[in-house]
Scaffold this motif. Structure first.
Motif: not given
Ligand code: AHG
Ligand code: MN
Ligand code: MN
Length: 333
Positions: A27-32, A68-77
């Motif tokens: 999880l942490l690797e993916v969030v990073a 805001d929208v781009i960052s949200n999508e990056i985290l979801l994907e």
């Protein structure tokens, strides 16, 4: 000096303290990795079509920025397919995001403010990402909103990235706070500070002074005493800083001490403050406490507050312990 990457750090912590499960490490690797992608998107600025507003509003009625929208999508994907999560929740989405059926599910809940301080994006000032990790209650396969409503003390891990002159990732797994700097040449986060500690005493405060007329009496009293300086009741001069990106203001406090405040505001009496407990106050309070500081809503430790709704707001006083204790005691008098 031996360079320790985030990956190495996590593996070593896992071996040493046995506090990190493999899923949490993933999880942490993916969030990073997502933060790296957000940092790259932000860095494009005016060269790409990423600045300005997105012509949409989030659930709190705030105009969303494109980033805001781009960052949200990056985290979801980045997080939906790895099998480490049960569900996600974001400041930018009305409801929790379920992991699509085609992917396996894990035992964690991930919550985030994908882009904090986004009003600063168009003026090229530091912004960030804040995240919080909770455990999905046992036996729950389809987490709903109420499964996220756990007090901050139950967080397994929390962190933030600051996209400033350098991109930094600061995190806690419940045993200290550690900072990693993005090495752009190698593409990895490298440990640059272990066990960050907030100096207990300070001469610096952080608050949006333009709201002073709307504050409650204890906050007015506290700030008036700071402003009175050397000849006032505090007997010393205080300096003020307000970036208007919580990540940047809190990171400064973690680095050199200070107190950060976003008090309750009489303009909207039904909203207890501006900042959101699940995406901003809880993760930052966990980090600040782990760095030896304190965090309250003026009356109570933030991490003990039982949230009632996902997008709930809370008053925030956090940073150097002695100052947070003082302003809290004024509320309780
Ligand atoms: P966000 O960009 O995620 O909506 O958060 C903005 C928050 C926080 O980062 C900052 O401390 C605060 O809003 C600034 O508020 P003011 O504009 O009222 O100063
Ligand atoms: Mn924010
Ligand atoms: Mn945000």
């Amino acid at each position: 000096m031996r360079r320790v990457t985030l990956t190495q750090f996590l593996i070593e912590e896992q071996r040493k303290k046995q506090i990190i499960q493999s899923d949490l490490r993933l999880l942490l690797e993916v969030v990073a990795r997502a933060c790296k992608a957000i940092s790259i998107a932000i860095g494009k600025g005016g060269l790409a079509d990423v600045l300005g507003s997105a012509a949409s509003e989030n659930v709190q009625g705030e105009v969303q920025k494109k980033l805001d929208v781009i960052s949200n999508e990056i985290l979801l994907e980045a997080n939906e397919w790895g099998g480490h999560l049960a569900a996600m929740a974001s400041e930018e989405m009305d409801h929790p995001y379920a992991i699509p059926h085609r992917y396996p599910k894990g035992e964690y809940l991930l919550l985030f403010d994908p882009l904090d301080g986004s009003s600063n994006i168009d003026v090229n000032v530091s912004v960030g990402t804040i995240f919080s990790v909770l455990r999905c209650p046992e036996g729950i396969v389809q987490p709903e909103e109420h499964h996220f409503l756990q007090p901050g003390a139950r967080q397994v891990c929390a962190g933030y990235a600051v996209y400033g002159p350098t991109t930094l990732l600061v995190l806690t797994l419940g045993s200290g706070v550690h900072a990693f700097t993005l090495d752009r040449e190698f593409g990895s986060f490298v440990l640059t500070q272990r066990d960050l500690t907030i100096p207990p005493e300070t001469k610096e405060f952080s608050i949006n002074m333009s709201n002073m007329r709307h504050w409650e009496p204890p906050v007015k009293r506290y700030i008036e005493e700071l402003l009175a300086g050397k000849t006032g009741p505090r007997g010393k001069d205080f300096n003020m800083r307000w970036v208007a990106s919580m990540v940047a203001d809190v990171h400064r406090i973690i680095t050199r001490g200070g107190i950060f405040m976003y008090p309750r505001d009489a303009r909207e009496p039904d909203k207890p403050g501006k900042l959101r407990i699940m995406y901003e106050a809880n993760p930052m309070s966990f980090i600040v406490e782990q760095a030896g500081g304190a965090a309250t809503n003026g009356r109570q430790r933030i991490l003990d507050v039982q949230p009632q709704t996902l997008h709930e707001r809370v008053a925030v006083f956090l940073g150097s312990r002695s100052e947070v204790e003082r302003v809290t005691s004024y509320h309780l008098e």
